[in-house]
Design a protein around this motif. Structure first.
Motif, short mmCIF file in Angstrom:
data_model
loop_
_atom_site.label_atom_id
_atom_site.label_comp_id
_atom_site.label_asym_id
_atom_site.label_seq_id
_atom_site.Cartn_x
_atom_site.Cartn_y
_atom_site.Cartn_z
N ALA A 1 0.84 -1.21 0.00
CA ALA A 1 0.00 0.00 0.00
C ALA A 1 0.87 1.25 0.00
N LEU A 2 1.92 1.27 0.82
CA LEU A 2 2.83 2.41 0.83
C LEU A 2 3.51 2.60 -0.51
N MET A 3 3.90 1.51 -1.14
CA MET A 3 4.51 1.60 -2.47
C MET A 3 3.55 2.27 -3.46
N LEU A 4 2.31 1.84 -3.44
CA LEU A 4 1.32 2.42 -4.36
C LEU A 4 1.04 3.88 -4.03
N LEU A 5 0.93 4.19 -2.75
CA LEU A 5 0.64 5.58 -2.35
C LEU A 5 1.79 6.54 -2.69
N THR A 6 3.00 6.00 -2.78
CA THR A 6 4.16 6.84 -3.13
C THR A 6 4.53 6.67 -4.61
N HIS A 7 3.60 6.15 -5.38
CA HIS A 7 3.72 6.03 -6.84
C HIS A 7 4.84 5.11 -7.29
N GLN A 8 5.21 4.15 -6.46
CA GLN A 8 6.17 3.14 -6.87
C GLN A 8 5.43 2.02 -7.58
N MET A 9 6.08 1.45 -8.55
CA MET A 9 5.48 0.39 -9.35
C MET A 9 5.29 -0.88 -8.52
N LEU A 10 4.08 -1.40 -8.52
CA LEU A 10 3.82 -2.69 -7.87
C LEU A 10 3.62 -3.72 -8.98
N ASP A 11 4.73 -4.06 -9.60
CA ASP A 11 4.71 -4.98 -10.73
C ASP A 11 5.15 -6.36 -10.26
N ARG A 12 5.31 -7.28 -11.18
CA ARG A 12 5.75 -8.64 -10.87
C ARG A 12 4.87 -9.25 -9.77
N LEU A 13 3.56 -9.15 -9.95
CA LEU A 13 2.63 -9.59 -8.90
C LEU A 13 2.78 -11.08 -8.58
N PHE A 14 2.96 -11.91 -9.60
CA PHE A 14 3.12 -13.34 -9.33
C PHE A 14 4.34 -13.57 -8.45
N THR A 15 5.44 -12.91 -8.77
CA THR A 15 6.68 -13.04 -7.98
C THR A 15 6.47 -12.52 -6.57
N ARG A 16 5.75 -11.43 -6.43
CA ARG A 16 5.49 -10.86 -5.10
C ARG A 16 4.64 -11.81 -4.25
#
Length: 172
Positions: free
Chosen positions: A79-94
């Protein structure tokens, strides 16, 4: 930056961050408020989120034991990553990283916090499997080292955390 639909990437990221923060809050409340209480002579589960909270907490408790609490810590980071406009990619890996992290912590909890009274499997079923497998094949010390190693790998896969940054910070 605007896209063709009129909503900027930053705004979409913030909206997803708020949604993720809501999910994190619900996970947190479901897990910390999960209690076994006695009502009219019967033992029943109670939860601030009602029946859905009981079902979610029971599932995570049975699968991961106390290691299930890791899920809201990681979703908070997301959530913090998204709120600070960081890419939340590689969802399967995450998600694989989150699973590895939860499994490692559950295994460590099982190995080191066994309690035969009320809670015979503090690491849940998967934690008991991982703890017994590594502990039975390699011994408790090697199993703890393996658990810590997999915990670190899970953190690296689930988040954008690099342990080398900690080492550089300590060097300063």
């Amino acid at each position: 930056m605007r896209n063709s639909e009129g909503i900027s990437y930053d705004r979409k990221s913030e909206i997803l961050g708020v949604l993720m923060l809501g999910i994190t809050t619900l996970l947190f409340l479901a897990l910390i408020s999960h209690r076994l209480v006695e009502v009219e002579g019967e033992r029943v589960f109670s939860n601030l989120l009602g029946l859905p909270g009981v079902a979610l907490a029971r599932f995570l408790e049975m699968a991961f034991g106390n290691g299930g609490h890791v899920i809201y810590a990681i979703t908070f980071i997301w959530a913090l990553m998204l709120l600070t406009h960081q890419m939340l990619d590689r969802l399967f890996t995450r998600f694989i990283g989150l699973f590895i992290l939860m499994l490692a912590i559950s295994g460590l909890v099982h190995l080191n916090m066994y309690s035969a009274q009320d809670y015979p499997h503090p690491g849940g079923a998967l934690g008991a499997f991982a703890g017994d497998f590594f502990g039975g094949h390699f011994g408790v010390i090697a199993a703890n080292i393996a658990g810590l190693m997999f915990m670190m790998i899970g953190i690296m896969l689930a988040t954008d955390f690099f342990f080398v940054h900690v080492l550089k910070l300590l060097k300063r």
